[in-house]
Structure formats: structure tokens, C-alpha cells
Design an enzyme around this catalytic site. Structure first.
Site, mmCIF file in Angstrom:
data_model
loop_
_atom_site.group_PDB
_atom_site.id
_atom_site.type_symbol
_atom_site.label_atom_id
_atom_site.label_comp_id
_atom_site.label_asym_id
_atom_site.label_seq_id
_atom_site.Cartn_x
_atom_site.Cartn_y
_atom_site.Cartn_z
ATOM 1 N N HIS A 123 -2.541 -4.515 11.970
ATOM 2 C CA HIS A 123 -1.633 -4.436 10.692
ATOM 3 C C HIS A 123 -0.825 -3.543 10.354
ATOM 4 C CE1 HIS A 123 -5.131 -7.238 8.879
ATOM 5 N NE2 HIS A 123 -3.760 -7.760 9.076
ATOM 6 N N GLU A 169 6.737 -7.783 6.927
ATOM 7 C CA GLU A 169 6.408 -7.309 8.103
ATOM 8 C C GLU A 169 7.712 -8.189 8.975
ATOM 9 O OE1 GLU A 169 2.619 -9.797 8.737
ATOM 10 O OE2 GLU A 169 1.345 -8.127 9.278
ATOM 11 N N ARG A 204 -12.768 -14.543 10.313
ATOM 12 C CA ARG A 204 -14.026 -13.497 11.397
ATOM 13 C C ARG A 204 -15.105 -12.652 10.969
ATOM 14 N NH1 ARG A 204 -8.625 -10.785 13.109
ATOM 15 N NH2 ARG A 204 -7.096 -12.696 11.684
ATOM 16 N N ASN A 208 6.754 -14.296 15.001
ATOM 17 C CA ASN A 208 5.845 -13.538 14.601
ATOM 18 C C ASN A 208 4.960 -14.680 15.227
ATOM 19 O OD1 ASN A 208 3.794 -12.550 13.184
ATOM 20 N ND2 ASN A 208 4.363 -11.966 11.693
ATOM 21 N N ARG A 253 6.818 -9.608 16.973
ATOM 22 C CA ARG A 253 4.878 -9.500 16.652
ATOM 23 C C ARG A 253 4.570 -9.339 17.612
ATOM 24 N NH1 ARG A 253 0.673 -10.911 13.039
ATOM 25 N NH2 ARG A 253 -0.456 -9.337 12.682
#
Ligand code: AMP
Length: 395
Positions: free
Chosen positions: A178, A376, A238, A9, A90
């Protein structure tokens, strides 16, 4: 021996990895770790389940590819007998083409490269991971698991921008991100609260990247991120929601270049930009600087507004779940959101919230509120096992 699966990832400044055994219904974690601080002071850390942990500095100026190669060397050293059967990656952006995990070949890898401009902070590193893994393990399937895939079934109204229709046909759509985290939480919620899991659920994934997802029956209906991972909530660096007219102004009146604008929106905005102190919630919560406090207030305010908007998209919701770094660990942010949504029938159990309990709503709350750690890596491992055909029968 059961099949072994490695997950990678790769983010902008770190590469997380894990090794799983495919010997149970759900992937069994053997070791997890990461190379962190890429671009600054890189460190390697690994933690073996119920075993030793290591943490050591690495040479400065390590590239992502070198970091990933170092991870594979460590795995081969530590687990010489662990024949790796598949590697799961990922991949942030799967565009319109990929609504499910795939085994990557030369053609699909070329297609994934086309999405680099859509996710410049992540996609190049995700692809680097696939390239290094393919060189290190040429005969092992490389499985790409997409953050966008979970959202690909959205109806037109939650998929489109009101530009001329030809832009929609070109694929300029609200992709959402996500997805691996949301898919994992959606599965967990079926165990934790099977009744509510089938209804309307809003998940707040609040980490360095932050977004919300509204689900029905475990499927994503709408999400706060859109075409890029900039839209929706403000994040560590962000900006989140912004008036496109402001961007035109910066381009035209301030004569900003696209590169400067990109740097501003992705790396200098959000909690860092507002506070001038840090992108990191822990640091902001500990700070006495009024701007740090204003940044937290803004973050909470936007989460409340976006939850109300998503509630409208699914006709109301039956459960709210907090996850990721801030969602799992910040009583203050959760309290601000839940108390601010009191008018919707949410009531906080303050003591449970301060303990980061799995359920933080009071008994009388009309809507239950959960704190559920995301995973994840396990979701990537699960997809990798299935996609590479390492089925129960083969184990
Ligand atoms: P993630 O991207 O999911 O790793 O989340 C990173 C964010 O979680 C950072 O803003 C951290 O400051 C925040 N975080 C982690 N632990 C805590 C904590 N105990 N209290 C507040 N924020 C936290």
C-alpha cells in the site's frame, strides 16, 4: 498540447485506469474508470471529469489482458488526439531491487515476473498490464510504480524476521505494501496539517486490503504487512496475523496442500471467513447475523492492537489518518478504533465522524484524527511524469 499519461491499476477482479494531463504541478485528472467484475459479470465504467459517465456490460469470460486491451481501445476512441506520452502501472511487488519507480525494459520485466509467487493475487495482472500496454504503445515508456518501494528504507528491526540471518540476506523480509497510498496521504497531510505531518503519523489504509503504516517526517518506519500482503490486519478475505504453528498444523495434521492453504489464507479468511456472510464491510454492517457483528468487532480489535504496536515502533504518534473504502466511509469502524484508543489521548467528535468529516477528533483530543481520501492513481501519474522525464520544462 500537454503530455497525457495513462495509469493502470490491475487487481484480482478489476482493472482501474485513468488519463491525466501533465500540465500543472500535480497531474490533472481527465477521465477515470475501470473494468470490474472480471471472472463474474464484467462491466466497463468511465467518468469524465465534469462530463459524461458511461457504464456498460462486457462479454463474460474476459481475461485481464482483454480487459486492458478494451480500456486502451476506449481511450483511443474517446481521445483520438491525446498522444499518450507515458503509461504508469501499479506493481504490487518490487522486491529488494526496486526502491523507486522505473522504466520497464525486457530485463526488469523478467525480474518482476520472479515476484509473482510473493504476490499471487496482484503481480501477474500488473505484469499483464505492462505487456498489453507495451504492445499497444510500443514507443511509449512503461513506468512501474511499486507498492513496496515506500517501505524500503526500514531499519533492520522493522525489516527482518527472526529466522537464521541467511534468510534475511536471501531477501525474505518485511516488504510492506500500500506504499503508493501511504505516499499520497503523507503528501496530502503536509498540506492539511504541516506541523503534525512532520511528526509521528499512523495511517490506517482500510479497504478490501488493509494495513497500517507508521511514519516519521513523512517516511515509512514500520508497517503491519510483511513479506506478503497476508500479514497484519484481517482483510476482506485474507487472514492477517496468524500463528505460523497453526499453518504447520494444517499442513501436517490436516494434510492440506500448499495450494489449498494459499486459497484458505488469501480467499476464504478475514471478514468473509469469520462472518460466513460477506467480505464487504457495508454488507456486514447491515447484517443482523451475530457472526457478521463478531467479524467487525474482530477487525476493530486487531486495528487497535496493531496501532498500539506501531506507536511503540515510532515512540508515540502525533496524528492518526483513516483512508481507503472503510477508512473513508465507515463511521462505525472509525469510532470503534478511536474510542478504543481513548487511553492514548484520542477523543472522537461523534457528529464529525458520522458525517465523514476531514477531521473527526474533538477539540480536546491530544492527537488529531483525520479522514483523508487516498488517490493511488494520482500518485502513479505523478511518478510516471517524473520518471519518464515529462518535467515542467518539457510541458
Ligand atoms: P476499497 O478496497 O478501498 O475499495 O474498500 C472496499 C471496502 O470499503 C469494502 O469492504 C466496502 O464495503 C467498504 N466500504 C465502502 N463504502 C462503505 C460505507 N459507506 N460504509 C462501510 N464500508 C464501506
Amino acid at each position: 498540447m500537454a503530455d497525457r499519461v495513462v495509469t493502470l491499476n490491475a487487481g484480482s477482479s478489476s482493472v482501474k485506469f485513468a488519463l491525466f494531463a501533465a500540465d500543472a504541478d500535480w497531474p490533472r485528472l481527465i477521465v477515470s474508470g475501470a473494468v470490474e467484475g472480471l471472472g463474474a459479470k464484467p462491466r466497463f465504467r468511465a467518468a469524465i471529469v465534469d462530463g459524461d459517465a458511461s457504464d456498460r456490460p462486457l462479454a463474460a469470460k474476459l481475461t485481464h489482458k482483454q480487459a486492458i486491451a478494451a480500456i486502451f481501445e476506449w481511450i483511443e476512441d474517446a481521445y483520438p488526439a491525446a498522444a499518450v506520452s507515458a503509461i504508469g502501472h501499479r506493481v504490487v511487488h518490487g522486491g529488494l531491487s526496486f526502491a523507486a519507480p522505473i522504466i520497464v525494459d525486457a530485463e526488469t520485466l523478467a525480474e518482476l515476473r520472479e515476484f509473482i509467487p510473493l504476490a499471487p493475487l496482484h503481480q501477474p495482472h500488473n505484469i499483464a498490464g505492462i505487456e498489453v500496454a507495451r504492445d499497444a504503445f510500443p514507443h511509449v515508456p512503461q513506468v512501474a510504480c511499486f507498492d513496496t518501494a515506500f517501505h524500503r528504507g526500514h531499519a533492520f528491526v522493522d525489516d527482518a524476521y527472526a529466522l537464521p540471518y541467511s534468510y534475511y540476506e536471501r531477501g525474505l523480509r518485511r516488504f510492506g505494501f500500500h506504499g503508493l497510498s501511504y505516499e499520497y496521504i503523507s503528501r496530502r497531510l503536509r498540506t492539511i496539517d504541516p506541523v503534525h505531518a512532520e511528526g509521528g503519523v499512523i495511517i490506517a489504509h482500510l479497504g478490501n486490503g488493509a494495513s497500517l503504516c507508521a511514519m516519521k517526517g513523512g517516511r515509512s518506519i514500520a508497517t503491519s504487512m510483511g513479506f506478503s500482503a497476508l500479514e497484519g490486519l484481517p482483510m476482506g478475505t485474507r487472514c492477517g496475523q496468524i500463528d505460523p504453528g497453526l499453518l504447520l498444523y494444517l499442513l501436517q495434521s490436516d494434510a492440506m496442500t500448499p495450494e489449498e492453504l494459499s486459497h484458505l489464507l488469501y480467499e476464504r479468511s478475514g471478514l468473509l471467513g469469520l462472518s460466513g456472510v460477506s467480505h464487504d464491510m457495508r454488507t456486514l454492517e447491515a447484517s443482523e447475523d451475530p457472526r457478521a457483528q463478531a467479524a467487525i468487532a474482530y477487525f476493530i480489535h486487531r486495528i487497535k492492537m496493531e496501532i498500539a504496536a506501531l506507536a511503540a515502533a515510532i515512540g508515540g504518534f502525533d496524528a492518526l489518518v483513516f483512508t481507503a473504502g472503510i477508512g473513508e466511509h465507515s463511521p462505525r469502524v472509525r469510532a470503534g478504533v478511536v474510542e478504543g484508543l481513548g487511553w492514548l489521548g484520542l477523543t472522537l467528535d461523534t457528529a464529525a465522524n458520522s458525517r465523514n468529516d476531514p477531521v473527526i477528533s474533538a477539540a480536546q483530543s491530544r492527537i488529531p484524527v483525520f479522514v483523508t481520501p487516498t488517490d493511488e492513481e494520482a500518485m502513479i501519474a505523478r511518478h510516471t511524469i517524473e520518471t519518464a522525464g515529462l518535467t515542467a520544462a518539457a510541458r
